[in-house]
Write a protein that holds these residues in place. Structure first.
Motif, PDB file in Angstrom:
ATOM      1  N   ASP A 268      68.807  75.781  53.761  1.00  0.00           N
ATOM      2  CA  ASP A 268      68.556  76.382  52.454  1.00  0.00           C
ATOM      3  C   ASP A 268      69.548  77.520  52.231  1.00  0.00           C
ATOM      4  O   ASP A 268      69.808  78.302  53.148  1.00  0.00           O
TER       5      ASP A 268
ATOM      6  N   ARG B  97      67.418  73.891  49.370  1.00  0.00           N
ATOM      7  CA  ARG B  97      68.211  72.886  50.064  1.00  0.00           C
ATOM      8  C   ARG B  97      69.463  72.531  49.274  1.00  0.00           C
ATOM      9  O   ARG B  97      69.408  72.370  48.060  1.00  0.00           O
TER      10      ARG B  97
ATOM     11  N   ASP C  59      70.479  70.271  57.945  1.00  0.00           N
ATOM     12  CA  ASP C  59      70.276  70.662  56.552  1.00  0.00           C
ATOM     13  C   ASP C  59      69.814  72.103  56.528  1.00  0.00           C
ATOM     14  O   ASP C  59      69.241  72.606  57.497  1.00  0.00           O
TER      15      ASP C  59
ATOM     16  N   HIS D 255      65.523  68.385  59.741  1.00  0.00           N
ATOM     17  CA  HIS D 255      66.332  67.661  58.783  1.00  0.00           C
ATOM     18  C   HIS D 255      65.867  66.235  58.525  1.00  0.00           C
ATOM     19  O   HIS D 255      66.605  65.420  57.999  1.00  0.00           O
TER      20      HIS D 255
END
Length: 249
Positions: free
Chosen positions: A241, A226, A239, A6
């Protein structure tokens, strides 16, 4: 659902906006759509719903205010973004992930010649300044950028841009290119990819994929890549996808 380190958190989420064409000229319309929703899924199977999305836009003369919100299945808000445009230019952008505590934004500065990017998470703070360029994009600007370069993309050309990374307080180079033409729920579409121009960045951020109407307004129907809200994995906010499907009426 794919996970990457991230360190590169982009202000990015499949964009929904339109450009109006006047002959060979393009006029951006950040006011439309005034209201739009979408659903964010864990993967292409579209069975595990993670978030819902809402965009609302209002204007006062040449100034346009856009609010983008992301909700958990429980109805609680997970993240929000606020954008201000004036005279068809980005003036400011602010985002807040209410789960992880990440905050950041972009403000036009130095009379519009530059932009300042800021990031904060707890005691960690970053600030950066870069030239203000038309190819510097936040997520709310991606749709217009695709349409503005539609002819080049459909001819097989690569189109470069720079995505704003709030976490790095800088912009990072990317390029769009056409994958193929296809059908999506019986509708002709064009499949586009957006990937980093740097080999090093490509090791951190997976390519992003767009399903775009081949005809008409070239609206983004589905986006894979993302997204704004983070998710918790082994006690850490990361983070990720995901796949976003937009509810165009």
């Amino acid at each position: 659902m794919r996970h990457k380190p991230h360190a590169l958190a982009f202000v990015f989420f499949g964009s929904l906006l339109l450009w109006q064409t006047r002959g060979a000229d393009f006029t951006v319309d950040y006011l439309e759509p005034k209201a739009l929703t979408g659903t964010i899924y864990a993967d292409a199977g579209l069975k595990h719903k993670l978030f819902t999305f809402r965009r609302a836009a209002t204007n006062s003369g040449p100034v346009i205010h856009v609010e983008r919100e992301f909700y958990l299945p429980s109805g609680a808000i997970a993240a929000r973004e606020q954008v201000v445009y004036e005279d068809e230019q980005l003036k400011s952008f602010q985002m807040e992930d209410l789960q992880s505590g990440v905050k950041g934004g972009v403000v036009q500065s130095n009379g519009g010649a530059k932009m300042t990017i800021n990031f904060s998470k707890g005691a960690t703070k970053k600030n950066g300044t870069e030239k203000f360029l038309d190819e510097n994009l936040i997520s709310d600007m991606v749709g217009p950028y695709i349409v503005a370069h539609w002819d080049a993309l459909t001819k097989g050309e690569s189109v470069k841009c720079r995505l704003i990374s709030v976490a790095r307080a800088e912009t990072v180079g990317f390029k769009f290119f056409k994958e193929s033409d296809s059908n999506w729920h019986g509708k002709p579409v064009t499949l586009l990819t957006l990937e980093p121009t740097s080999i090093i960045v490509a090791q951190l951020v997976a390519p992003m994929h767009f399903v775009v109407e081949k005809n008409g307004l070239h609206r983004v129907l589905q986006y894979t890549g993302r997204t704004t809200p983070s998710i918790q994995i082994n006690g850490q906010w990361q983070d990720f996808d995901a796949v976003t499907v937009f509810d165009w009426n």
